[in-house]
Structure formats: structure tokens, C-alpha cells
Design a protein around this motif. Structure first.
Motif, short mmCIF file in Angstrom:
data_model
loop_
_atom_site.label_atom_id
_atom_site.label_comp_id
_atom_site.label_asym_id
_atom_site.label_seq_id
_atom_site.Cartn_x
_atom_site.Cartn_y
_atom_site.Cartn_z
N ARG A 298 -19.01 -11.87 -70.50
CA ARG A 298 -20.06 -11.08 -69.83
C ARG A 298 -20.96 -11.99 -69.00
O ARG A 298 -21.30 -11.67 -67.86
CB ARG A 298 -20.87 -10.29 -70.86
CG ARG A 298 -20.06 -9.17 -71.54
CD ARG A 298 -20.94 -8.25 -72.33
NE ARG A 298 -21.48 -8.88 -73.53
CZ ARG A 298 -20.88 -8.87 -74.72
NH1 ARG A 298 -19.70 -8.27 -74.85
NH2 ARG A 298 -21.43 -9.44 -75.77
N THR A 299 -21.31 -13.13 -69.57
CA THR A 299 -22.14 -14.09 -68.82
C THR A 299 -21.36 -14.65 -67.64
O THR A 299 -21.92 -14.84 -66.54
CB THR A 299 -22.60 -15.22 -69.74
OG1 THR A 299 -23.39 -14.67 -70.81
CG2 THR A 299 -23.44 -16.23 -68.99
N GLN A 302 -21.39 -12.36 -64.72
CA GLN A 302 -22.69 -12.42 -64.06
C GLN A 302 -22.78 -13.64 -63.14
O GLN A 302 -23.29 -13.55 -62.02
CB GLN A 302 -23.81 -12.46 -65.10
CG GLN A 302 -23.96 -11.17 -65.90
CD GLN A 302 -24.92 -11.32 -67.07
OE1 GLN A 302 -25.52 -12.37 -67.28
NE2 GLN A 302 -25.07 -10.25 -67.85
N ALA A 305 -20.67 -12.95 -60.08
CA ALA A 305 -21.32 -11.98 -59.19
C ALA A 305 -22.45 -12.61 -58.39
O ALA A 305 -22.66 -12.26 -57.22
CB ALA A 305 -21.85 -10.80 -60.01
N ALA A 306 -23.15 -13.55 -59.01
CA ALA A 306 -24.26 -14.24 -58.34
C ALA A 306 -23.77 -15.39 -57.46
O ALA A 306 -24.58 -16.02 -56.77
CB ALA A 306 -25.25 -14.76 -59.37
#
Length: 350
Positions: A298-299, A302, A305-306
Motif C-alpha cells: 500500500r505504501t 502511494q 503514484a507520487a
């Protein structure tokens, strides 16, 4: 479909052959594979030294692709989604580790590419729980390396708790070491990578991707370099990613009192001579970091995505599925950082 199969135990025994396509039954998602990374465990499987590999089995557990079918119990994933997947295919579901989401520690875990057919094929199936949709703007090539990124997240964030301003030292500049370095930089740390003269190309890739310093230990005194950077105290956290016992002992030497050494690399023998006096007298936290788990993924999604971490930057060779052996041989010679197999040319990033 075509696939790369470890047909039996022992050295090599690898076959590129036609096998039946998997079916999307139950909660399974069928994925047309874009890219499949060649991992160190795949190399150990090739050599017959990885006990978790249970032939006959299709290798490969780092991958991305496009969903082509879903089982009747699938609720959220849709045909056409761009996806990547965790390596866990099944667990017991009831042990304390499963209940806490630590699937990497379940004694009954079965993994993709080890006990279950993996991604070095035109198609692969994975359970919906393990599937992650690739964020917009992230290439399928980067997405295929979410697994090594998740290993870096598990070590750097979940086990190491790297903080802004920390000085960290990463031993080993292969794919895992590179991902750890990028994760540490994303957390605001100063990252030093350490290796040997043969790592010259890998050093440059690490530096190009944000590492602050590269140390060739055959030419420089690493303890002196770290000492100069930390006022003589030592690194806050060291990551041993090479599986070399001398590197682990050097990590204990250059890490400060009350610091952390995170062990990621797998040693040649199950019992090795580790400098335990340093663990005791410096009160070092010597911590194991095994693979990754759902929270790590999950991290990682992220970070992708960033665009804080861009895994495709460590890819140094891409081969076709038919030419898989070229990718394995390149990796076993230690050339470049990451070799990747393109499993379906029509899905390659343009």
C-alpha cells in the motif's frame, strides 16, 4: 501459452514450453503479463539452491499486466485494469501472522513463482486480495518492480523507521539495495551505498537516482567515510542487502551505538560468524526484514503514484520471453542492475 518452467530440482532444468493458460476461477484474476522481473530468488531457483521453489513451476513473481478475465467471486478488479500483484497466493488465514497481516511470516504461505505458477509466461493468475491497480502515469515497467520496492519499504520504513536527517548505509547495490536507497531518500535521509569495484555501473545508477555517496570498499575506508559524515558517531541505520557475511560485520562496525542494522540479504549458510560483541556492547538493534507484506504494498503504491520512487530507472536490460535465458545469464554475471522479461510485446510501454 508460452512459459518458462523450472521442470525439476537441480541446476538449470529450465524449459521454455507451451502450457495451458490459467483460468480465472473463484476469486482469481487472470492477467496478461507485460513485464516480469528476474529476481535473485529466480537465479537461486535456476541453480537449484532455493528450497522454496517446488518444481514443476513457472518462475517469476515481479510483474505487471492487463486484466483479461475475473472469477465470479471478484468484486472490485475489472477487465482492462492495469495491475500488479503481491506474491502471496494463499495463506492459512488463521495464524497470528495472518490475522495481523504479516503474510510473509505465515508458515503455510504459498507464493506465486515458487509453489504456484508465476509470471514468466504470457498469462498469470492471482487472488483479488493481492491485486493492486497501477496508478495513472506509472508505467507498466515500473509497476512490474513494485515487489522489490515493497521489500525496500518493509525494510526502510516498517522495520528501519528511517527518518528525515538519518544517515543510512546500504550494503549491496543490486535491485533491492537500489530500492532501499530510493525509499530512504524519499524519507529525507542521507543515503550512502557501499560495494566493490565491480559495482561501478551500479554505483552510478544509485547516484543518478538520488544516493548521496557511493563507496567502493576496495578503494576507500568506509568507516572513515561514515565517520566524517556523522561526526564520528556512525550511521544511524545500515541495511545489509548483499547476503555477504563481511558486509554484515562491516555494517555492525560502522553503525552508531543504539543504531539499527537491518538484515535483508540471505547468507550462503544458515549459520554464520557474526560480530555479536558489537551488537552487545553498542546496543545495536539487529533486525531481520523478510520480503514484504500487504502494508508494504500500500505504501509502495502511494510512492509510485507520487512519482517519489521510479523503479524503472534501475532496469538495465529487457529481453523477450523466448530469450529469457539471456536475461538470466546477464543477471548471473552481475551485469547491470535489473533484467526484465517482456512477456507480451503488445503491452510494452511505448
Amino acid at each position: 501459452m508460452k512459459a518458462v518452467v523450472k521442470s525439476s530440482t537441480g541446476y538449470d532444468n529450465m524449459i521454455y514450453e507451451e502450457i495451458p493458460e490459467p483460468e480465472a476461477t473463484g476469486d482469481l484474476v487472470k492477467i496478461k503479463v507485460a513485464y516480469s522481473g528476474i529476481c535473485g530468488t529466480d537465479l537461486h531457483a535456476f541453480k537449484g539452491t532455493y528450497s522454496s521453489t517446488k518444481p514443476p513451476v513457472v518462475l517469476g513473481h515481479e510483474f505487471s499486466g492487463i486484466v483479461t478475465a475475473v472469477g465470479p467471486e471478484v468484486k472490485k478488479i475489472k477487465v482492462g485494469n492495469r495491475v500488479t500483484s503481491e506474491t502471496t497466493f494463499s495463506t492459512c488465514g488463521h495464524c497470528s501472522y495472518c490475522l495481523s497481516g504479516d503474510y510473509n511470516l505465515c508458515s503455510h504461505r504459498r507464493g506465486i513463482g515458487t509453489q504456484i505458477n508465476g509470471s514468466m509466461a504470457e498469462y498469470v493468475v492471482s487472488r483479488e486480495e493481492s491485486i493492486h491497480i497501477v496508478p495513472e502515469g506509472v508505467s507498466l515497467l515500473s509497476a512490474a518492480l513494485t515487489e522489490p520496492l515493497a521489500c525496500g519499504v518493509h525494510a526502510g520504513i516498517e522495520k528501519g523507521d528511517v527518518q528525515k536527517g538519518d544517515v543510512v548505509c546500504i550494503f549491496g547495490v543490486g535491485a533491492i539495495g537500489q530500492m532501499v536507497a530510493q525509499v530512504c531518500k524519499a524519507r529525507g535521509a542521507t543515503a550512502v551505498v557501499a560495494g566493490l569495484s565491480s559495482d561501478r555501473e551500479r554505483f552510478q545508477i544509485a547516484l543518478d537516482n538520488g544516493a548521496d555517496r557511493a563507496v567502493d570498499q576496495m578503494k576507500e575506508d568506509l568507516a572513515q567515510v561514515i565517520g566524517q559524515m556523522t561526526g564520528g558517531e556512525g550511521a544511524d541505520i545500515s541495511f545489509e542487502c548483499s547476503g555477504a557475511v563481511p558486509a554484515a560485520n562491516k555494517a555492525l562496525e560502522i553503525t552508531r551505538r543504539k543504531g539499527k542494522v537491518i538484515q535483508m540479504g540471505v547468507f550462503p549458510q544458515s549459520k554464520e560468524q557474526i560480530w555479536t560483541d558489537l551488537i552487545l556492547h553498542k546496543e545495536i538493534n539487529y533486525v531481520g526484514s523478510r520480503s514484504q507484506k500487504p502494508s508494504s504494498w500500500r505504501t509502495s503504491i502511494q510512492l509510485l503514484a507520487a512519482h517519489t520512487v521510479v523503479p524503472e530507472k534501475i532496469v538495465t536490460k529487457i529481453v523477450t520471453l523466448e530469450n529469457w535465458r539471456e536475461g538470466f545469464e546477464t543477471s548471473m554475471r552481475g551485469e547491470g542492475v535489473k533484467a526484465v522479461i517482456s512477456c507480451n510485446a503488445d503491452l510494452e510501454d511505448k
